[in-house]
Write a protein that holds these residues in place. Sequence first.
Motif, mmCIF file in Angstrom:
data_model
loop_
_atom_site.group_PDB
_atom_site.id
_atom_site.type_symbol
_atom_site.label_atom_id
_atom_site.label_comp_id
_atom_site.label_asym_id
_atom_site.label_seq_id
_atom_site.Cartn_x
_atom_site.Cartn_y
_atom_site.Cartn_z
ATOM 1 N N SER B 118 0.816 -1.217 0.000
ATOM 2 C CA SER B 118 0.000 0.000 0.000
ATOM 3 C C SER B 118 0.848 1.264 0.000
ATOM 4 O O SER B 118 1.892 1.346 0.659
ATOM 5 C CB SER B 118 -0.920 0.018 1.218
ATOM 6 O OG SER B 118 -1.646 1.213 1.226
ATOM 7 N N THR B 119 0.380 2.251 -0.772
ATOM 8 C CA THR B 119 1.086 3.524 -0.832
ATOM 9 C C THR B 119 0.395 4.571 0.052
ATOM 10 O O THR B 119 0.816 5.720 0.106
ATOM 11 C CB THR B 119 1.121 4.055 -2.283
ATOM 12 O OG1 THR B 119 -0.205 4.005 -2.795
ATOM 13 C CG2 THR B 119 2.042 3.214 -3.146
ATOM 14 N N SER B 120 -0.687 4.149 0.732
ATOM 15 C CA SER B 120 -1.452 5.089 1.553
ATOM 16 C C SER B 120 -0.644 5.541 2.773
ATOM 17 O O SER B 120 0.111 4.759 3.360
ATOM 18 C CB SER B 120 -2.750 4.427 2.015
ATOM 19 O OG SER B 120 -3.371 5.217 2.988
ATOM 20 N N SER B 121 -0.844 6.789 3.151
ATOM 21 C CA SER B 121 -0.148 7.308 4.323
ATOM 22 C C SER B 121 -0.883 6.945 5.609
ATOM 23 O O SER B 121 -0.366 7.121 6.700
ATOM 24 C CB SER B 121 -0.031 8.830 4.213
ATOM 25 O OG SER B 121 -1.311 9.383 4.046
ATOM 26 N N ASN B 122 -2.114 6.462 5.479
ATOM 27 C CA ASN B 122 -2.913 6.136 6.661
ATOM 28 C C ASN B 122 -3.498 4.731 6.531
ATOM 29 O O ASN B 122 -4.710 4.548 6.388
ATOM 30 C CB ASN B 122 -4.020 7.188 6.834
ATOM 31 C CG ASN B 122 -4.773 7.014 8.134
ATOM 32 O OD1 ASN B 122 -4.336 6.283 9.026
ATOM 33 N ND2 ASN B 122 -5.921 7.653 8.247
ATOM 34 N N LEU B 123 -2.612 3.720 6.548
ATOM 35 C CA LEU B 123 -3.026 2.338 6.320
ATOM 36 C C LEU B 123 -4.035 1.867 7.374
ATOM 37 O O LEU B 123 -5.073 1.290 7.041
ATOM 38 C CB LEU B 123 -1.793 1.422 6.317
ATOM 39 C CG LEU B 123 -2.088 -0.060 6.112
ATOM 40 C CD1 LEU B 123 -2.625 -0.331 4.733
ATOM 41 C CD2 LEU B 123 -0.839 -0.887 6.356
ATOM 42 N N ALA B 124 -3.719 2.152 8.662
ATOM 43 C CA ALA B 124 -4.609 1.710 9.745
ATOM 44 C C ALA B 124 -6.004 2.301 9.558
ATOM 45 O O ALA B 124 -7.016 1.614 9.747
ATOM 46 C CB ALA B 124 -4.038 2.134 11.089
ATOM 47 N N GLY B 125 -6.045 3.567 9.161
ATOM 48 C CA GLY B 125 -7.318 4.246 8.932
ATOM 49 C C GLY B 125 -8.086 3.625 7.781
ATOM 50 O O GLY B 125 -9.293 3.399 7.875
ATOM 51 N N ASP B 126 -7.375 3.308 6.681
ATOM 52 C CA ASP B 126 -8.022 2.687 5.517
ATOM 53 C C ASP B 126 -8.625 1.337 5.886
ATOM 54 O O ASP B 126 -9.762 1.028 5.519
ATOM 55 C CB ASP B 126 -7.003 2.481 4.384
ATOM 56 C CG ASP B 126 -6.562 3.798 3.773
ATOM 57 O OD1 ASP B 126 -7.224 4.816 4.071
ATOM 58 O OD2 ASP B 126 -5.568 3.812 3.023
ATOM 59 N N VAL B 127 -7.838 0.533 6.610
ATOM 60 C CA VAL B 127 -8.292 -0.810 6.998
ATOM 61 C C VAL B 127 -9.495 -0.696 7.938
ATOM 62 O O VAL B 127 -10.515 -1.360 7.754
ATOM 63 C CB VAL B 127 -7.154 -1.612 7.676
ATOM 64 C CG1 VAL B 127 -7.673 -2.926 8.244
ATOM 65 C CG2 VAL B 127 -6.042 -1.880 6.678
ATOM 66 N N CYS B 128 -9.374 0.184 8.931
ATOM 67 C CA CYS B 128 -10.443 0.374 9.912
ATOM 68 C C CYS B 128 -11.732 0.840 9.220
ATOM 69 O O CYS B 128 -12.815 0.327 9.507
ATOM 70 C CB CYS B 128 -9.989 1.402 10.949
ATOM 71 S SG CYS B 128 -11.168 1.669 12.252
ATOM 72 N N GLY B 129 -11.579 1.786 8.298
ATOM 73 C CA GLY B 129 -12.735 2.305 7.562
ATOM 74 C C GLY B 129 -13.415 1.221 6.751
ATOM 75 O O GLY B 129 -14.643 1.142 6.692
ATOM 76 N N THR B 130 -12.609 0.346 6.116
ATOM 77 C CA THR B 130 -13.166 -0.726 5.295
ATOM 78 C C THR B 130 -13.854 -1.783 6.163
ATOM 79 O O THR B 130 -14.892 -2.314 5.806
ATOM 80 C CB THR B 130 -12.051 -1.414 4.470
ATOM 81 O OG1 THR B 130 -11.255 -0.405 3.877
ATOM 82 C CG2 THR B 130 -12.620 -2.307 3.395
ATOM 83 N N LEU B 131 -13.282 -2.067 7.321
ATOM 84 C CA LEU B 131 -13.851 -3.102 8.179
ATOM 85 C C LEU B 131 -15.118 -2.639 8.895
ATOM 86 O O LEU B 131 -16.056 -3.396 9.071
ATOM 87 C CB LEU B 131 -12.819 -3.560 9.223
ATOM 88 C CG LEU B 131 -11.613 -4.337 8.694
ATOM 89 C CD1 LEU B 131 -10.677 -4.689 9.837
ATOM 90 C CD2 LEU B 131 -12.037 -5.604 7.970
#
Lengths: 141, 284
Positions: B118-131
């Motif tokens: 992932s190139t995202s700067s906020n991986l934890a946020g992306d994962v949390c948002g998706t879950l």
Amino acid sequence: MKKRWIAALLALVTALSLTSCGAGGGNTATDVDLTVLSSTMVYTEVYNMVTTPENYLGKTVKMAGTFSIYHDEKADKYYFACLIADATACCSQGIEFVLKGEHSYPKDYPKVGSEITVIGSFNTYKENEIVYCQLTDAEFV
Amino acid sequence: MTQIFEKLALYFTYPFVRYALIVGVLIALCSSLFGVTLVLKRFSFIGDGLSHVAFGGMAVAAVVGVTNDMLVVLPVTVICAILLLKSSTRAKIKGDAAVAMISVGALAVGYLLMNIFSTSSNLAGDVCGTLFGSTSILTLNKIEVWASVILSVLVVIFFILFYNKIFAVTFDEDFARTAGTPVGAYNLLISVIIAVIIVLAMNLVGSLLISALVIFPALSAMRVFKNFKSVTICSAVLSVCCAALGILISILAGTPVGSTIVAADITAFFIFWIIGTVRKGVGK
């Protein structure tokens, strides 16, 4: 036959209701006040500002959030931002701001992590081929 | 009260709120219609497994850099839905084991891929948002809105047109087969549609909470009504109301959209459970 009519009617109603949702929004041409919105709304609106900045260029934005700084050691430059968190508190995003006039850090700025409200003009700039958003001519309210 | 309505009026001037409400209500409608079938066929956990597969698909889409992740997520989830259906009939790894295997496997591989590539700067946020679907439904772009609306309408049209066949396949497959209904084909179609619903619902409540959207309205309706038609209609109305209420509460109170909708579904379940118990008591 009756079922087919119901199905066709459903498709038509949905299509019409969606086309009625055209452009608009609560933002006036000069002011986007994020301080009157709930945290979910603020997070979504800031997300929209970051992903589609062209829709907000030149608008005066007022936002409340947590004060944050980033220090670029190579260029010895400070970046200041107002951060907001989403409702699950796992995602946060912010908008950088540049205060109006001459100011020096830390003398003219609040403590990192304190709650701030800033108002400024929404603009974008490019650095290393990446587009960043910022509020220029900003003031603390 | 006036303040709440004034606030709602202000929020409804934002296009993303209107889009969220339209898409949210349609997704809730689709999931509740097929939720009844899933619950009665004892396939409730397939929804949960497929939602994890959808998460894996979304991770692959993010890594590959596909702009519209539905192009990757939808085919991957549909293929897994078909595999799961086949596995329940003739594979060596059966039923719940297959669901668990595909479910956790997709979740783990998805997170691993996102972590590595992932190139995202906020991986934890992306994962949390998706879950957990914190604000996904409010951040849909126009293409995603149209795709969701078209798919939802197709699902509802399919349900209306093939209501009798779905009813037959849900209750008695052997009788339906004897009556000449191609049960295998209908089961395949149902599993494909379930996969479509799961992919759509991911935007509304996040991949970990999708099962609630599918199961709660059906179970609530079953507490009060006893025939397939009444349960389906009640489930649909209940699901739509809970989704709309959940979205409105979350934007007013600033709570996460997905969990607020599920909380509304849970509250409705307890209300219907009480009504069902009281009615049973009065009937005796």
